[in-house]
Design an enzyme around this catalytic site. Structure first.
Site, mmCIF file in Angstrom:
data_model
loop_
_atom_site.group_PDB
_atom_site.id
_atom_site.type_symbol
_atom_site.label_atom_id
_atom_site.label_comp_id
_atom_site.label_asym_id
_atom_site.label_seq_id
_atom_site.Cartn_x
_atom_site.Cartn_y
_atom_site.Cartn_z
ATOM 1 N N GLU A 41 0.836 -1.199 0.000
ATOM 2 C CA GLU A 41 0.000 0.000 0.000
ATOM 3 C C GLU A 41 0.874 1.252 0.000
ATOM 4 O OE1 GLU A 41 -3.618 1.861 2.771
ATOM 5 O OE2 GLU A 41 -2.327 0.278 3.562
ATOM 6 N N LYS A 115 -9.442 2.317 -2.331
ATOM 7 C CA LYS A 115 -9.682 1.793 -0.991
ATOM 8 C C LYS A 115 -11.048 2.226 -0.487
ATOM 9 C CE LYS A 115 -7.272 1.250 3.454
ATOM 10 N NZ LYS A 115 -6.031 1.591 4.198
ATOM 11 N N CYS A 151 -5.390 -3.171 2.275
ATOM 12 C CA CYS A 151 -5.238 -3.244 3.737
ATOM 13 C C CYS A 151 -6.565 -3.427 4.463
ATOM 14 C CB CYS A 151 -4.482 -2.018 4.252
ATOM 15 S SG CYS A 151 -3.635 -2.332 5.826
#
Length: 559
Positions: A41, A115, A151
């Site tokens: 990330e 994300k 994540c």
């Protein structure tokens, strides 16, 4: 599909260095014949970039670098690159930045996944900066579908956590879309990729593996996570990237606390990786060493200074420093007063010799006497007490900072978490420095780490480990004059500081007097002003002092 997990150590804002590292690992992966190489990330810009994300020039540079990296994939036969980066938002309202996973293939940015779940707890502050994704989509690479997550997007599985943090599960949504794929793709192995910047704390690698294993079993999918490694300010990233097959077995595992490149193949998934060794003391040692090394290096320094008192805390910090930056780059400074025992001075010398570091002795008796002489007209008629005791560490702090300025070496503070919790440390004295190396390490853990240092040979003198701890600021002083024994104190502090337990709950669970517990908690509450002026603390537990623990200073708390 043959996939490489490229576990790298990026630096925030070092676009050229990060890009070179990405290309270096991509070239290594190409030599292994992979189809795709996956990076962590925000690998392009480094994590966490914080308020740099509010600078248009920062975003522009990130987007330029991504285009340059995509150019590497234009050559036929090279693998695609999946890497984390930041991009400007396309929305007309809301946050202006997206946290994305960019697929680079065929010389262009072929796909972008944004994300969705933006953590806003402990050390995470992503809702401050990023626009959350509204939807997630699958992507096809070399004719095979992939589910890409970033994540936190993989950390909301209702089958694993007793309580979900978010109302939506991005992985579940992606798997629902998988089931609606064209018939000719249904038989292909499911693959969930996760690019992460997941910081270390004690026990977290095991939690991470258990969670991802549960995710793989629930969805019958290969699950692979590439995690960042390295230290950035207070945070230490352990790496520990891994690939897990649908039955929950680990098929590839990267090193902990080091850059690494590992490969797995979704067609066979036969090789099962060895179980990771679980030694929490050794892991914490590695985290502290890596965090110290990267803090010094990424701040542009090479040398460090440590005040060596002959006590166990400064001995452990010196040992960490030697492992982190090399003995030739560590200077130990002893600064005894009339209250420093000869044994402590000898222990400091013995430690320096065992570590092979330069040791300088700067007695401060005369300086201390001069300070007292200057203050005598105002202190007349008062007894020797806290003011005189604290003068000594403040003189030491001044001398260490003078040496730091003269020789360009960072001062490492030596206070532990037990001391920082209770305020048993001197503001502008022993708290002076650039990095609180063991500020998240309770005193009892300091002893365990010191024994770890001595596992092969005696590095930290056994006299240092075995003698009763003392600040040596007055005759025959012991820590237990002011604090409960550390084996009683530390569990109380852990429960209150890290788990927010009440005094009554702590007393009941630990079988200690509630009055003692409340006296300890009052010390914690009264010391917040000190902690907010402390050097950055390397985080190695669930809850450290710093940006992940936010309390006001001016309060009246009933403990």
């Amino acid at each position: 599909m043959k996939i490489a997990l490229a576990q790298i150590n990026p630096t925030v804002g070092d676009f050229a260095g990060n890009a070179n590292k990405i290309l270096e690992f991509a070239a290594r992966a190409e030599g292994l014949g992979v189809d795709l190489v996956v990076f962590p990330e925000l690998a392009v810009c480094g994590y966490p970039p914080a308020d740099f994300l509010e600078k248009a020039s920062f975003l522009a540079r990130a987007e330029q670098v991504v285009v340059e990296l995509a150019g590497w994939t234009a050559v036929a036969g090279r693998p695609a690159i999946l890497c984390g980066t930041v991009m400007a938002s396309r929305a007309s309202a809301g946050k202006q930045v997206r946290n994305v996973a960019a697929m680079l293939d065929g010389g262009r940015v072929s796909f972008v996944q944004q994300k969705m779940l933006l953590p806003f707890y402990d050390v995470f502050d992503e809702q401050r900066y990023f626009e959350p994704a509204v939807e997630q989509t699958l992507v096809c690479l070399r004719g095979e579908p992939l589910a890409i997550t970033i994540c936190e997007d993989a950390w909301n599985d209702k089958g694993f956590w007793p309580r979900q943090m978010y109302p939506v599960d991005p992985v579940e949504r992606l798997m629902e879309k998988w089931e609606s794929q064209p018939q000719d793709l249904v038989g292909m192995p499911k693959v969930i990729l996760n690019i992460s910047a997941s910081p270390y704390w004690q026990g977290k690698p095991q939690v991470r593996q258990s969670m991802l294993g549960a995710l793989a079993r629930r969805h019958g999918a290969f699950v692979a996570m590439t995690n960042q490694v390295g230290g950035n300010d207070s945070l230490v990233f352990d790496g520990s990237s891994l690939a897990i097959r649908p039955d929950g077995e680990v098929v590839a595992r990267a090193a902990a606390f080091a850059e690494d490149l590992v490969v797995f193949d979704t067609e066979d998934g036969a090789a099962v990786a060895a179980e990771a060794e679980v030694d929490e003391v050794a892991a914490m040692w590695s985290a502290l060493v890596l965090g110290t090394r990267d803090y010094v290096r990424k701040c542009g320094f090479s040398k460090v200074l440590v005040g060596l008192s002959g006590g166990i805390d400064s001995a452990l910090v010196a040992a960490i420093a030697v492992e982190a930056v090399g003995k030739e780059n560590v200077i130990g400074v002893g600064m005894p007063t009339e209250y420093s025992s000869l044994g402590s001075i000898d222990d400091a010398r013995k430690l320096a010799k065992g570590l092979g570091v330069r040791f300088e002795l700067l007695p401060i008796h005369d300086v201390f006497a001069q300070f007292q002489q200057v203050l005598q007209p105002l202190f007349a008629g008062t007894e020797f007490g806290l003011a005189e005791e604290n003068l000594q560490p403040r003189i030491r702090g001044t001398l260490l900072m003078a040496l730091s300025n003269k020789f360009g070496a960072l001062v490492l503070t030596t206070g532990n978490k037990s001391e920082m919790s209770t305020g048993y440390c001197t503001l502008y004295g022993d708290m002076v420095g650039a990095l609180a190396v063991i500020g998240d390490v309770m005193k009892t853990r300091v002893y365990a780490l010191s024994r770890h240092v001595n596992r092969v040979r005696e590095v930290i003198p056994w006299e240092t480990i075995s003698k009763p701890p003392s600040a040596e600021l007055r005759p025959e002083q012991l820590d237990t004059d002011s604090l409960p024994p550390y084996d009683v104190l530390d569990p109380i502090l852990e429960a209150y500081v890290e788990r927010y337990c009440s005094a009554e709950q702590i007393a009941s669970e630990q079988g200690v007097d509630v009055g003692l517990v409340k006296s300890v908690l009052q010390l914690v509450e009264r010391s917040e002003y000190k902690r907010q002026q402390a050097a950055p603390v390397l985080k190695v537990t669930r809850k450290s002092f710093g940006m992940g623990r936010r309390f006001p200073i001016a309060v009246k708390v009933q403990v």
